[in-house]
Design a protein around this motif. Structure first.
Motif, PDB file in Angstrom:
ATOM      1  N   ASN A  31       0.869  -1.264  -0.169  1.00 49.25           N
ATOM      2  CA  ASN A  31       0.108  -0.009  -0.075  1.00 49.25           C
ATOM      3  C   ASN A  31       0.865   1.343  -0.056  1.00 49.25           C
ATOM      4  OD1 ASN A  31       0.959   0.006   2.516  1.00 49.25           O
ATOM      5  ND2 ASN A  31      -0.678   0.258   3.501  1.00 49.25           N
ATOM      6  N   TYR A  32       1.977   1.327  -0.869  1.00 52.60           N
ATOM      7  CA  TYR A  32       3.080   2.350  -0.746  1.00 52.60           C
ATOM      8  C   TYR A  32       3.630   2.537  -2.099  1.00 52.60           C
ATOM      9  CZ  TYR A  32       6.992  -0.665   0.272  1.00 52.60           C
ATOM     10  OH  TYR A  32       7.770  -1.753   0.465  1.00 52.60           O
ATOM     11  N   LYS A  33       3.922   3.701  -2.544  1.00 53.59           N
ATOM     12  CA  LYS A  33       4.760   4.052  -3.420  1.00 53.59           C
ATOM     13  C   LYS A  33       6.114   4.487  -3.001  1.00 53.59           C
ATOM     14  CE  LYS A  33       1.130   5.091  -6.768  1.00 53.59           C
ATOM     15  NZ  LYS A  33       0.624   6.019  -7.930  1.00 53.59           N
ATOM     16  N   MET A  34       7.093   4.240  -3.962  1.00 53.47           N
ATOM     17  CA  MET A  34       8.537   4.732  -3.659  1.00 53.47           C
ATOM     18  C   MET A  34       9.103   5.414  -4.996  1.00 53.47           C
ATOM     19  SD  MET A  34      10.429   2.063  -1.523  1.00 53.47           S
ATOM     20  CE  MET A  34      11.981   2.993  -1.299  1.00 53.47           C
ATOM     21  N   SER A  35       9.713   6.561  -4.892  1.00 54.83           N
ATOM     22  CA  SER A  35      10.288   7.166  -6.112  1.00 54.83           C
ATOM     23  C   SER A  35      11.308   6.384  -6.911  1.00 54.83           C
ATOM     24  CB  SER A  35      11.081   8.464  -5.742  1.00 54.83           C
ATOM     25  OG  SER A  35      11.999   8.339  -4.818  1.00 54.83           O
ATOM     26  N   LYS A  36      11.095   6.401  -8.159  1.00 58.96           N
ATOM     27  CA  LYS A  36      11.900   5.419  -9.043  1.00 58.96           C
ATOM     28  C   LYS A  36      13.574   5.660  -8.836  1.00 58.96           C
ATOM     29  CE  LYS A  36      10.438   4.626 -13.267  1.00 58.96           C
ATOM     30  NZ  LYS A  36      10.258   4.626 -14.676  1.00 58.96           N
ATOM     31  N   THR A  37      13.974   6.768  -8.595  1.00 63.46           N
ATOM     32  CA  THR A  37      15.231   7.148  -8.269  1.00 63.46           C
ATOM     33  C   THR A  37      15.370   7.759  -6.845  1.00 63.46           C
ATOM     34  OG1 THR A  37      15.344   9.301  -9.271  1.00 63.46           O
ATOM     35  CG2 THR A  37      15.270   7.579 -10.909  1.00 63.46           C
ATOM     36  N   GLU A  38      16.745   8.002  -6.534  1.00 61.44           N
ATOM     37  CA  GLU A  38      17.045   8.689  -5.681  1.00 61.44           C
ATOM     38  C   GLU A  38      16.843  10.256  -5.910  1.00 61.44           C
ATOM     39  OE1 GLU A  38      20.946   5.839  -4.109  1.00 61.44           O
ATOM     40  OE2 GLU A  38      20.853   7.530  -5.590  1.00 61.44           O
ATOM     41  N   ILE A  39      16.419  11.124  -4.744  1.00 61.68           N
ATOM     42  CA  ILE A  39      16.268  12.558  -5.041  1.00 61.68           C
ATOM     43  C   ILE A  39      17.376  13.064  -5.692  1.00 61.68           C
ATOM     44  CG2 ILE A  39      15.304  14.810  -4.094  1.00 61.68           C
ATOM     45  CD1 ILE A  39      13.092  12.572  -4.236  1.00 61.68           C
ATOM     46  N   THR A  40      16.937  13.991  -6.923  1.00 63.49           N
ATOM     47  CA  THR A  40      18.521  14.518  -7.517  1.00 63.49           C
ATOM     48  C   THR A  40      18.546  16.009  -7.077  1.00 63.49           C
ATOM     49  OG1 THR A  40      16.922  15.398  -9.142  1.00 63.49           O
ATOM     50  CG2 THR A  40      17.862  13.066  -9.592  1.00 63.49           C
ATOM     51  N   GLN A  41      19.853  16.398  -7.442  1.00 62.89           N
ATOM     52  CA  GLN A  41      20.171  17.769  -6.727  1.00 62.89           C
ATOM     53  C   GLN A  41      19.502  18.743  -7.556  1.00 62.89           C
ATOM     54  OE1 GLN A  41      24.269  18.275  -7.478  1.00 62.89           O
ATOM     55  NE2 GLN A  41      24.782  16.142  -6.837  1.00 62.89           N
ATOM     56  N   LYS A  42      18.892  18.633  -8.706  1.00 63.73           N
ATOM     57  CA  LYS A  42      17.990  19.530  -9.621  1.00 63.73           C
ATOM     58  C   LYS A  42      16.599  19.723  -8.675  1.00 63.73           C
ATOM     59  CE  LYS A  42      17.657  19.477 -13.863  1.00 63.73           C
ATOM     60  NZ  LYS A  42      17.101  18.856 -15.323  1.00 63.73           N
ATOM     61  N   PHE A  43      16.130  18.425  -8.417  1.00 63.55           N
ATOM     62  CA  PHE A  43      14.745  18.425  -7.827  1.00 63.55           C
ATOM     63  C   PHE A  43      14.883  19.204  -6.311  1.00 63.55           C
ATOM     64  CE2 PHE A  43      11.069  16.129  -5.640  1.00 63.55           C
ATOM     65  CZ  PHE A  43      10.112  16.857  -6.465  1.00 63.55           C
ATOM     66  N   TYR A  44      15.757  18.532  -5.823  1.00 57.66           N
ATOM     67  CA  TYR A  44      15.860  19.233  -4.238  1.00 57.66           C
ATOM     68  C   TYR A  44      16.161  20.653  -4.293  1.00 57.66           C
ATOM     69  CZ  TYR A  44      17.592  19.095   0.424  1.00 57.66           C
ATOM     70  OH  TYR A  44      17.865  19.336   1.848  1.00 57.66           O
ATOM     71  N   SER A  96      15.044  22.822  -6.470  1.00 58.33           N
ATOM     72  CA  SER A  96      13.656  23.199  -6.982  1.00 58.33           C
ATOM     73  C   SER A  96      12.875  23.503  -5.840  1.00 58.33           C
ATOM     74  CB  SER A  96      13.168  22.570  -8.015  1.00 58.33           C
ATOM     75  OG  SER A  96      12.722  21.265  -7.378  1.00 58.33           O
ATOM     76  N   ILE A  97      12.920  22.725  -4.765  1.00 60.94           N
ATOM     77  CA  ILE A  97      12.121  22.997  -3.439  1.00 60.94           C
ATOM     78  C   ILE A  97      12.778  23.635  -2.365  1.00 60.94           C
ATOM     79  CG2 ILE A  97      10.737  21.548  -1.870  1.00 60.94           C
ATOM     80  CD1 ILE A  97       9.732  21.422  -4.626  1.00 60.94           C
ATOM     81  N   MET A  98      14.025  23.254  -2.207  1.00 58.69           N
ATOM     82  CA  MET A  98      14.863  23.995  -0.990  1.00 58.69           C
ATOM     83  C   MET A  98      15.542  25.093  -1.178  1.00 58.69           C
ATOM     84  SD  MET A  98      13.942  21.945   1.696  1.00 58.69           S
ATOM     85  CE  MET A  98      15.379  21.764   2.749  1.00 58.69           C
ATOM     86  N   SER A  99      15.577  25.489  -2.482  1.00 62.87           N
ATOM     87  CA  SER A  99      16.547  26.812  -3.043  1.00 62.87           C
ATOM     88  C   SER A  99      17.862  26.559  -2.839  1.00 62.87           C
ATOM     89  CB  SER A  99      15.695  28.056  -2.373  1.00 62.87           C
ATOM     90  OG  SER A  99      14.405  28.313  -3.107  1.00 62.87           O
ATOM     91  N   VAL A 100      18.234  25.732  -2.537  1.00 68.01           N
ATOM     92  CA  VAL A 100      19.871  25.372  -2.193  1.00 68.01           C
ATOM     93  C   VAL A 100      20.081  23.961  -2.669  1.00 68.01           C
ATOM     94  CG1 VAL A 100      19.535  24.637   0.339  1.00 68.01           C
ATOM     95  CG2 VAL A 100      21.461  25.600  -0.509  1.00 68.01           C
ATOM     96  N   ASN A 101      21.336  24.001  -2.929  1.00 67.53           N
ATOM     97  CA  ASN A 101      21.923  22.543  -3.327  1.00 67.53           C
ATOM     98  C   ASN A 101      23.145  22.179  -2.399  1.00 67.53           C
ATOM     99  OD1 ASN A 101      22.865  19.929  -4.194  1.00 67.53           O
ATOM    100  ND2 ASN A 101      23.694  20.930  -6.167  1.00 67.53           N
ATOM    101  N   PRO A 102      22.936  21.614  -1.263  1.00 67.96           N
ATOM    102  CA  PRO A 102      24.094  21.211  -0.581  1.00 67.96           C
ATOM    103  C   PRO A 102      25.294  20.423  -0.757  1.00 67.96           C
ATOM    104  CG  PRO A 102      22.315  19.880   0.432  1.00 67.96           C
ATOM    105  CD  PRO A 102      21.841  20.705  -0.760  1.00 67.96           C
ATOM    106  N   SER A 103      24.837  19.674  -1.751  1.00 66.74           N
ATOM    107  CA  SER A 103      25.830  18.414  -2.313  1.00 66.74           C
ATOM    108  C   SER A 103      27.251  18.897  -2.408  1.00 66.74           C
ATOM    109  CB  SER A 103      25.306  18.059  -3.449  1.00 66.74           C
ATOM    110  OG  SER A 103      24.023  17.499  -3.361  1.00 66.74           O
ATOM    111  N   HIS A 104      28.174  17.951  -2.207  1.00 63.71           N
ATOM    112  CA  HIS A 104      29.611  17.982  -2.331  1.00 63.71           C
ATOM    113  C   HIS A 104      29.869  17.814  -3.841  1.00 63.71           C
ATOM    114  CE1 HIS A 104      33.900  17.827  -1.585  1.00 63.71           C
ATOM    115  NE2 HIS A 104      33.875  16.668  -2.273  1.00 63.71           N
TER     116      HIS A 104
END
Length: 256
Positions: A37-50, A52-60
């Motif tokens: 009874n659940y779904k999961m995202s097909k991929t890990e959350i990408t930097q672009k998508f993150y 777009s929601i958080m207005s910052v990309n903390p990735s190294h």
């Protein structure tokens, strides 16, 4: 039509429907896990998508289609609530009784702790982290392999021997039987649960302990070897406030 193509949208498969939502720069697909009874995202959350929601990309390791990393468990649930609200769904997580992240007295990406009790509304239809049990079931993909989708790790994972010690764009390797990518390797993925020893008795979809000191991560990473850390059974633990070049996440949501 030309202007329409420039519109920033997100295409989200949620609760057995497809929604066009103006809250991101690229599609993210939620996969129905068969028989669950659940779904999961097909991929890990990408930097672009993150971003777009958080207005910052903390990735190294920068790359818009690489998985976001340098995110703590707290950062991940903060993101989940922001995305849920922006997409018109009921946020799952509350801190001291409020789902409004602006009232959490928390600044993401500082490795701070959230003060106050974090609770989860199991009736909410928004985005959340998968439980350890949900992650494990989805990662198997209805198959019986050592890694997510194959017994040959090079087919399905970025890990120590092939990654050049960096993350890689999502969905470049073979998917598992449920169409999920990078469930082995690339980045460790935060789960909802507190870390604890497994029960010696059989359980159905266990939710994990109600309290603890460290959270579960699953899947292995680009920085790990094949014979242990990228196995389907592998898991590690980390404090909720801690972030790492190796830590990312994917989304889950309940099916209504």
């Amino acid at each position: 039509m030309k202007n329409f193509k420039k519109t920033i949208i997100v295409f989200i498969a949620l609760c057995q429907t497809f929604m066009l939502v103006s809250c991101g720069k690229e599609p993210i697909e939620m996969v129905q896990i068969p028989g669950q009874n659940y779904k999961m995202s097909k991929t890990e959350i990408t930097q672009k998508f993150y971003e777009s929601i958080m207005s910052v990309n903390p990735s190294h390791f920068k790359g818009e289609n690489n998985p976001v990393e340098m995110v703590s468990w707290y950062d991940a649930i903060y993101f989940c609530n922001k995305l849920s609200k922006k997409c018109g769904y009921a946020p799952v997580y509350s801190v001291s009784g409020t789902t409004d992240v602006t009232k959490w007295n928390y600044t993401p990406h500082q490795e701070d702790e959230i003060e106050g009790e974090v609770t989860q509304n199991t009736s909410a239809n928004g985005f959340r982290l998968p439980t350890n049990a949900e992650w494990g079931y989805a990662a198997k993909g209805g198959q019986n392999y050592k890694y997510a989708g194959s017994n040959n790790i090079d087919e399905v994972a970025w890990y120590w021997d092939n990654s050049d010690k960096t993350t890689h764009p999502v969905a470049q390797k073979k998917a598992n039987g449920y169409g999920l990518y990078d469930m082995s390797g690339n980045v460790w993925e935060w789960c909802q649960d507190w870390y604890s020893n497994y029960s010696s008795s059989p359980q159905t979809n266990p939710k994990g302990p109600s309290t603890g000191k460290v959270r579960v991560l699953r899947g292995g990473s680009y920085h790990r070897g094949s014979e242990h850390d990228c196995r389907l059974a592998a898991r590690i633990s980390s404090p909720s406030y801690f972030s790492s070049y190796e830590y990312g996440f994917r989304l889950a949501c309940d099916v209504e």
